[in-house]
Design an enzyme around this catalytic site. Structure first.
Site, PDB file in Angstrom:
ATOM      1  N   ILE A 402       0.854  12.638  -1.593  1.00 44.66           N
ATOM      2  CA  ILE A 402       0.562  11.676  -0.603  1.00 44.66           C
ATOM      3  C   ILE A 402       0.638  10.323  -1.380  1.00 44.66           C
ATOM      4  O   ILE A 402       0.784   9.482  -1.388  1.00 44.66           O
ATOM      5  CB  ILE A 402      -0.641  11.340   0.157  1.00 44.66           C
ATOM      6  CG1 ILE A 402      -0.626  12.936   1.172  1.00 44.66           C
ATOM      7  CG2 ILE A 402      -0.456  10.179   1.003  1.00 44.66           C
ATOM      8  CD1 ILE A 402      -1.831  13.084   1.622  1.00 44.66           C
ATOM      9  N   ASP A 403       0.255  10.220  -2.722  1.00 45.92           N
ATOM     10  CA  ASP A 403      -0.197   8.524  -3.254  1.00 45.92           C
ATOM     11  C   ASP A 403       0.822   8.302  -4.180  1.00 45.92           C
ATOM     12  O   ASP A 403       1.690   7.808  -4.008  1.00 45.92           O
ATOM     13  CB  ASP A 403      -0.942   9.158  -4.783  1.00 45.92           C
ATOM     14  CG  ASP A 403      -1.588   7.476  -4.931  1.00 45.92           C
ATOM     15  OD1 ASP A 403      -0.898   6.322  -4.024  1.00 45.92           O
ATOM     16  OD2 ASP A 403      -2.734   7.625  -5.914  1.00 45.92           O
TER      17      ASP A 403
END
Length: 664
Positions: A402-403
């Protein structure tokens, strides 16, 4: 004032940091601007020169010598040890030993017991003798710290593979764990993806309990070789520790009566699970520890070394080796090309490189090719969510990050690509997937949604680092920043993320940093996100953050924070100035409207003054984390990309200010 260093122990001591409004001599504005322009030009040239012909960037990912020691132990276990590798690895391990005979897990850190034991054993494999002075110092320190019996479970598992520790004296990890459905506590999906990929193969190893002939004894690493594992009293039965200790005794008893057919079926299921998650490059999850244990597990289940799965796995491990000019060999725990590439693209764009520059277009092409468009383990909790996003590594389709996805989108939006519709489609898929991975509390974790069970961390087996993946401020901030720049600042899901961030602010004004060290990283991530999402720079949360950053600025104008801040409050915001941490603080100050403040000017001046002539910065300190405190990372490209980003924003202003103002 500078940090003091105890050369014998390599431990950096905390010191007071003076507020930027009172300490030091601030250079003139024009002098700072001229220095910033020169530093930016040099930094751009240096970073452009480091781009691979395929379009990506990758810096070394430095961790600690346990990676190197365990690589040698794996080769010893499989019978594939070779003299060249053994000599090169031993040369690196010896070079990392501290004067007191120990090995630390980060630069300037204290000696660490498990790392020291594993390094010692690796050097014994390389032929170093117990009575050699450097070895005698190490073994004496190990005994003083309780010997092997006090080491972490993973270290004792490696020793059990050679009979240096008894399997009966290790926590039980039954292969039948693979059969637990996702709704049952302690199923494999209750663990973070990195732990899940390690635990599944280790259930096979634990079930098989292999022992290879030991090439030597390790009596010198016990406080009492006749009683290597003296009994310890159990924790109170009413405590969580006591409950799980007794559960482990039940599992040990179950081992003796486990139905053989069920155990064989569990091991077959584990093998299938492992093989299905092998990536195209032969690795597992793009990280070294799961790959090592997967190779061992499959070998124990009958996969010979010539089997395509095994051959590809071993070849992938060789690609984690960094051969240095002095002939030494360092093992990376992971490789970070997607992360490094998106951060490099952001840095170059913010530094004023034209959006259609060939290097940026080539980087965009490579990132677009790395998009993940098939489901992975995340789909267990989000079965109806369409795939999208990007991982951290070259090959890791099972675990998009996600990052990384947020930062890749931010990078792609800075680039003028000839096939804009292709970029738009990939960005839309990534943003949609990211929104779908929001946890119930409104925040985002790194790999999974709602991976917050309290039980895995309580298992006796899990005594090293994080084994779950709860939401964090830094990841949530990057997602909020991305969504704001995508015109979704007023989306209810974005607002929930903002509310979560505001609630997570520490009383001192900082935010905790999960994936970077520490409060400087968290604060440097959150403030730009909040202002991008429309919070005014006068907002109390922003002003508290600015006040905290100014209060911990070092006398030399930079910022630094030691890894010990994760456990010792006196280290919070304290440490020798580093290029990456100075840049993180500046990104927050600039986003908060502090371009012309003395704190910002002194920070910019520090970056310019500490830049090398070739446009790079030096940074021996570890400013990244795998697990806070337990597993620390020195990303060798952080020292280049973040300072360049800060310098660029100082000179050219905040990116996407118009899009951020639209807010939806």
């Amino acid at each position: 004032m500078t940090a003091t260093t105890d050369g014998s122990a390599g431990a950096t001591q905390p010191r007071a940091a003076a507020a930027s409004t009172t300490a030091g001599t601030a250079p003139g504005v024009h002098q700072v601007l001229d220095a910033a322009r020169l530093a930016t030009d040099r930094g751009v040239a240096h970073l452009l020169a480091r781009q691979d012909a395929q379009g990506w960037w990758k810096g070394d990912l430095e961790t600690n010598v346990t990676m190197d020691a365990e690589d040698l132990l794996l080769r010893q276990f499989l019978g594939i040890q070779d003299d060249r590798t053994l000599r090169a690895a031993a040369l690196f391990i010896r070079g990392e030993q501290r004067d007191d005979g120990t090995w630390a897990t980060f630069y300037g850190g204290p000696g660490e017991l498990s790392a020291t034991i594993e390094a010692y054993v690796a050097l014994r494999l390389a032929g170093d003798r117990p009575d050699d002075p450097h070895m005698a110092r190490a073994s004496a320190w190990i005994r003083a710290k309780g010997g092997i019996a006090s080491a972490r479970v993973f270290t004792r598992i490696w020793l059990a593979l050679f009979g240096w520790w008894k399997w009966d004296d290790l926590p039980e990890l039954p292969p039948e764990l693979i059969f637990l459905p996702p709704w049952v506590p302690l199923n494999i999906y209750d663990f973070g993806c990195w732990a899940r990929q390690t635990i599944v193969p280790l259930t096979v190893v634990s079930g098989k309990r292999p022992v290879r002939p030991a090439p030597f004894a390790l009596d010198e690493l016990h406080t009492d070789a006749a009683r290597p594992n003296p009994p310890k009293p159990l924790a109170p039965v009413a405590s969580w520790s006591g409950t799980f200790q007794r559960l482990d005794k039940v599992l040990h008893a179950y081992r003796k009566v486990a139905p053989r057919a069920l155990r064989r079926a569990a091991m077959r299921s584990a093998a299938r699970w492992i093989v299905e998650r092998q990536e195209n490059d032969g690795c597992w999850g793009g990280i070294q520890p799961p790959a090592v244990y997967s190779v061992i597990a499959l070998h124990l289940l009958g996969y010979d070394l010539g089997h395509p799965v095994m051959r590809a796995g071993l070849e992938s491990l060789d690609r984690f080796a960094v051969w240095r000019e002095d002939g030494s060999r360092m093992i990376e725990a992971c490789q970070s090309p997607v992360w490094d590439t998106c951060l490099a693209a952001i840095a170059l764009a913010d530094a004023g490189v034209p959006a259609d520059h060939p290097a940026l277009v080539k980087a965009a092409d490579w990132m677009l090719d790395e998009e993940i468009t098939r489901p992975g383990d995340w789909a267990v909790r989000r079965p109806r969510l369409e795939p999208g996003g990007w991982a951290f590594e070259f090959h890791n389709d099972n675990y998009p990050d996600i990052d990384d996805t947020a930062e890749v989108i931010l990078a792609l939006r800075r680039i003028k690509h000839p096939q804009q519709e292709k970029v738009d489609a990939a960005v839309e898929r990534g943003a949609r997937w990211t929104l779908g991975m929001q946890s119930k509390n409104g925040a985002w974790a790194a790999f999974d949604a709602d991976n917050t069970s309290a039980f895995p961390n309580r298992l006796p087996f899990c005594d090293f680092g994080e084994v779950i993946d709860p939401p964090s401020a830094d990841v949530t901030a990057h997602v909020v920043e991305m969504l704001a720049h995508e015109g979704r600042a007023h989306d209810p899901r974005t607002r929930r993320g903002i509310e979560w961030l505001l609630a997570e602010q520490e009383p001192n004004g900082a935010w905790f940093g999960r994936w970077g060290v520490n409060y400087v990283y968290g604060t440097g991530s959150v403030v730009p996100a909040l202002t991008a999402a429309g919070l005014p720079v006068s907002h109390p949360a922003i002003r508290r953050a600015v006040s905290w950053l100014e209060s911990v600025q070092n006398d030399d104008g930079g910022w630094g924070e030691d890894l010990r801040s994760y456990g010792e409050t006196e280290w919070v915001g304290r440490g020798p100035s580093t290029a990456s941490q100075t840049a993180w603080a500046l990104l927050a100050l600039l986003a908060a409207g502090g371009r012309d403040t003395r704190a910002t000017e002194r920070g910019i001046a520090w970056l310019a003054e500490n830049q090398r002539e070739d446009g790079s910065w030096d940074e021996p300190y570890f400013t990244g984390t795998g697990f806070p405190w337990d597993f620390s990372i020195n990303y060798h490209l952080y020292r280049q990309v973040f300072p360049l980003t800060a310098l660029g924003r100082y000179l050219h202003g905040e990116p996407f200010s118009l899009n951020a103002a639209k807010g939806g």
